[in-house]
Scaffold this motif. Structure first.
Motif, PDB file in Angstrom:
ATOM      1  N   GLY A 246       0.777  -1.239   0.000  1.00 34.75           N
ATOM      2  CA  GLY A 246       0.000   0.000   0.000  1.00 34.75           C
ATOM      3  C   GLY A 246       0.804   1.282   0.000  1.00 34.75           C
ATOM      4  N   ASN A 247       2.084   1.203   0.373  1.00 36.08           N
ATOM      5  CA  ASN A 247       2.933   2.395   0.314  1.00 36.08           C
ATOM      6  C   ASN A 247       3.336   2.739  -1.119  1.00 36.08           C
ATOM      7  N   ILE A 248       3.116   1.791  -2.029  1.00 36.21           N
ATOM      8  CA  ILE A 248       3.470   2.012  -3.434  1.00 36.21           C
ATOM      9  C   ILE A 248       2.226   2.041  -4.316  1.00 36.21           C
ATOM     10  N   PHE A 249       1.383   1.017  -4.186  1.00 38.82           N
ATOM     11  CA  PHE A 249       0.186   0.975  -5.027  1.00 38.82           C
ATOM     12  C   PHE A 249      -0.845   0.014  -4.453  1.00 38.82           C
ATOM     13  N   ARG A 250      -2.110   0.410  -4.570  1.00 43.56           N
ATOM     14  CA  ARG A 250      -3.227  -0.451  -4.171  1.00 43.56           C
ATOM     15  C   ARG A 250      -4.144  -0.661  -5.367  1.00 43.56           C
ATOM     16  N   GLY A 251      -4.433  -1.918  -5.677  1.00 42.19           N
ATOM     17  CA  GLY A 251      -5.327  -2.222  -6.788  1.00 42.19           C
ATOM     18  C   GLY A 251      -6.716  -1.649  -6.579  1.00 42.19           C
ATOM     19  N   VAL A 252      -7.203  -1.685  -5.330  1.00 41.32           N
ATOM     20  CA  VAL A 252      -8.537  -1.162  -5.027  1.00 41.32           C
ATOM     21  C   VAL A 252      -8.602   0.336  -5.317  1.00 41.32           C
ATOM     22  N   ALA A 253      -7.538   1.040  -4.924  1.00 41.82           N
ATOM     23  CA  ALA A 253      -7.494   2.489  -5.159  1.00 41.82           C
ATOM     24  C   ALA A 253      -7.480   2.793  -6.650  1.00 41.82           C
ATOM     25  N   GLY A 254      -6.725   1.986  -7.403  1.00 43.84           N
ATOM     26  CA  GLY A 254      -6.682   2.182  -8.854  1.00 43.84           C
ATOM     27  C   GLY A 254      -8.031   1.935  -9.486  1.00 43.84           C
ATOM     28  N   ALA A 255      -8.721   0.880  -9.009  1.00 46.06           N
ATOM     29  CA  ALA A 255     -10.038   0.537  -9.565  1.00 46.06           C
ATOM     30  C   ALA A 255     -11.056   1.636  -9.292  1.00 46.06           C
ATOM     31  N   SER A 256     -10.925   2.300  -8.138  1.00 42.21           N
ATOM     32  CA  SER A 256     -11.868   3.367  -7.797  1.00 42.21           C
ATOM     33  C   SER A 256     -11.710   4.572  -8.707  1.00 42.21           C
ATOM     34  N   LYS A 257     -10.576   4.645  -9.409  1.00 44.25           N
ATOM     35  CA  LYS A 257     -10.328   5.764 -10.325  1.00 44.25           C
ATOM     36  C   LYS A 257     -10.441   5.336 -11.782  1.00 44.25           C
ATOM     37  N   GLY A 258     -11.076   4.178 -11.984  1.00 40.72           N
ATOM     38  CA  GLY A 258     -11.356   3.755 -13.352  1.00 40.72           C
ATOM     39  C   GLY A 258     -10.403   2.752 -13.940  1.00 40.72           C
ATOM     40  N   MET A 259      -9.374   2.375 -13.193  1.00 41.83           N
ATOM     41  CA  MET A 259      -8.425   1.395 -13.711  1.00 41.83           C
ATOM     42  C   MET A 259      -9.021  -0.004 -13.639  1.00 41.83           C
ATOM     43  N   ASP A 260      -8.624  -0.867 -14.559  1.00 40.64           N
ATOM     44  CA  ASP A 260      -9.059  -2.255 -14.519  1.00 40.64           C
ATOM     45  C   ASP A 260      -8.572  -2.908 -13.228  1.00 40.64           C
ATOM     46  N   ARG A 261      -9.477  -3.545 -12.479  1.00 41.06           N
ATOM     47  CA  ARG A 261      -9.139  -4.088 -11.161  1.00 41.06           C
ATOM     48  C   ARG A 261      -8.060  -5.165 -11.247  1.00 41.06           C
ATOM     49  N   VAL A 262      -8.146  -6.033 -12.246  1.00 41.32           N
ATOM     50  CA  VAL A 262      -7.163  -7.112 -12.365  1.00 41.32           C
ATOM     51  C   VAL A 262      -5.773  -6.541 -12.608  1.00 41.32           C
ATOM     52  N   GLN A 263      -5.678  -5.573 -13.521  1.00 38.97           N
ATOM     53  CA  GLN A 263      -4.371  -4.957 -13.768  1.00 38.97           C
ATOM     54  C   GLN A 263      -3.868  -4.230 -12.522  1.00 38.97           C
ATOM     55  N   GLY A 264      -4.785  -3.535 -11.849  1.00 34.58           N
ATOM     56  CA  GLY A 264      -4.406  -2.829 -10.628  1.00 34.58           C
ATOM     57  C   GLY A 264      -3.882  -3.772  -9.560  1.00 34.58           C
ATOM     58  N   ASP A 265      -4.536  -4.917  -9.386  1.00 33.96           N
ATOM     59  CA  ASP A 265      -4.085  -5.887  -8.393  1.00 33.96           C
ATOM     60  C   ASP A 265      -2.736  -6.492  -8.770  1.00 33.96           C
ATOM     61  N   HIS A 266      -2.511  -6.683 -10.066  1.00 29.94           N
ATOM     62  CA  HIS A 266      -1.193  -7.177 -10.481  1.00 29.94           C
ATOM     63  C   HIS A 266      -0.107  -6.148 -10.166  1.00 29.94           C
TER      64      HIS A 266
END
Length: 235
Positions: free
Chosen positions: A52-72
């Motif tokens: 979470g100090n670098i990147f969170r998939g959930v946060a990316g998904a909330s801004k329109g990013m694909d959740r699977v890519q964000g989680d990767h």
């Protein structure tokens, strides 16, 4: 020592120290020294760290990013944190291995259960990176899954608060701390310890969780010694 083999769960945010993002080398060094105090006493240590100090998939998904890519992307962030922690532990002269759920053979071993357990038996700290290797699963779920697989005695969740409260102690000064609590009571009271998937998996496998303040020097040793530090969640 009360426990022989532990799984330590650290959040990625814990590595920030006083920074807004990224990794604080001083905080890494502090954690390495605390971990050394218990490995020197023969405790077998596995670690799962968030990203979470670098990147969170959930946060990316909330801004329109694909959740699977964000989680990767989040999985790769945990590998970065794992490499940083591995470096700090090796600087403290603790033999360490980084295993990942996604194959990055040039920088880490793939997760192989028997190999991980052999490392632990030989006194090496094993860091598990890459979460479970699957999107939609948190590093909490990865921590519980790995703890069960390596037959850990307990999950130690290192946080910045000293246990589980009936309200957020950082927002509510009247919040009351639990010294111990059952899995059922946590669910009934709606307390946030881990995400539901991880928590249920721990409950089903009767694997206790201890939530404690990792940022207070010496607390890790006190927990594995059986002192009443933090909050114990048990059946």
């Amino acid at each position: 020592m009360k426990y022989k083999r532990i799984l330590l769960k650290l959040s990625g945010e814990a590595l920030m120290g006083g920074r807004q993002y990224g990794i604080d080398p001083d905080r890494l060094a502090e954690y390495a020294q605390d971990i050394k105090t218990i490995t020197d006493k023969g405790i077998e240590v596995a670690i799962v760290i968030g990203g979470g100090n670098i990147f969170r998939g959930v946060a990316g998904a909330s801004k329109g990013m694909d959740r699977v890519q964000g989680d990767h992307m989040g999985m790769l962030a945990t590998v970065i944190n794992g490499l940083a922690l591995q470096g700090a532990l090796e600087d403290a002269e603790i033999p360490t291995r980084l295993q990942t759920a996604i194959k990055i053979n040039e920088v880490a071993e793939p997760f192989i259960r028997r190999k991980a357990m052999r490392h632990l038996e030989k006194g090496r700290v094993v860091i598990f990176g890459g979460g479970t290797g699957n999107p939609y699963f948190t590093t909490d779920s990865a921590a519980v899954l790995r703890a069960i697989e390596i037959e850990a005695d307990v999950i130690l969740k290192g946080t910045r608060v000293d246990g589980i409260y009936n309200a957020d102690p950082e927002k509510d000064t009247s919040a009351v701390k639990f010294n111990s609590i059952s899995f059922d009571d946590v669910l009934r009271k709606g307390l946030k310890v881990m995400d539901t998937t991880a928590f249920t998996l721990s409950q089903e496998n009767k694997l206790p969780i201890i939530v404690f303040d990792m940022n207070k020097k010496g607390n890790l040793l006190k927990v594995v010694s059986g002192e009443n530090i933090g909050t114990v969640v048990n059946v």
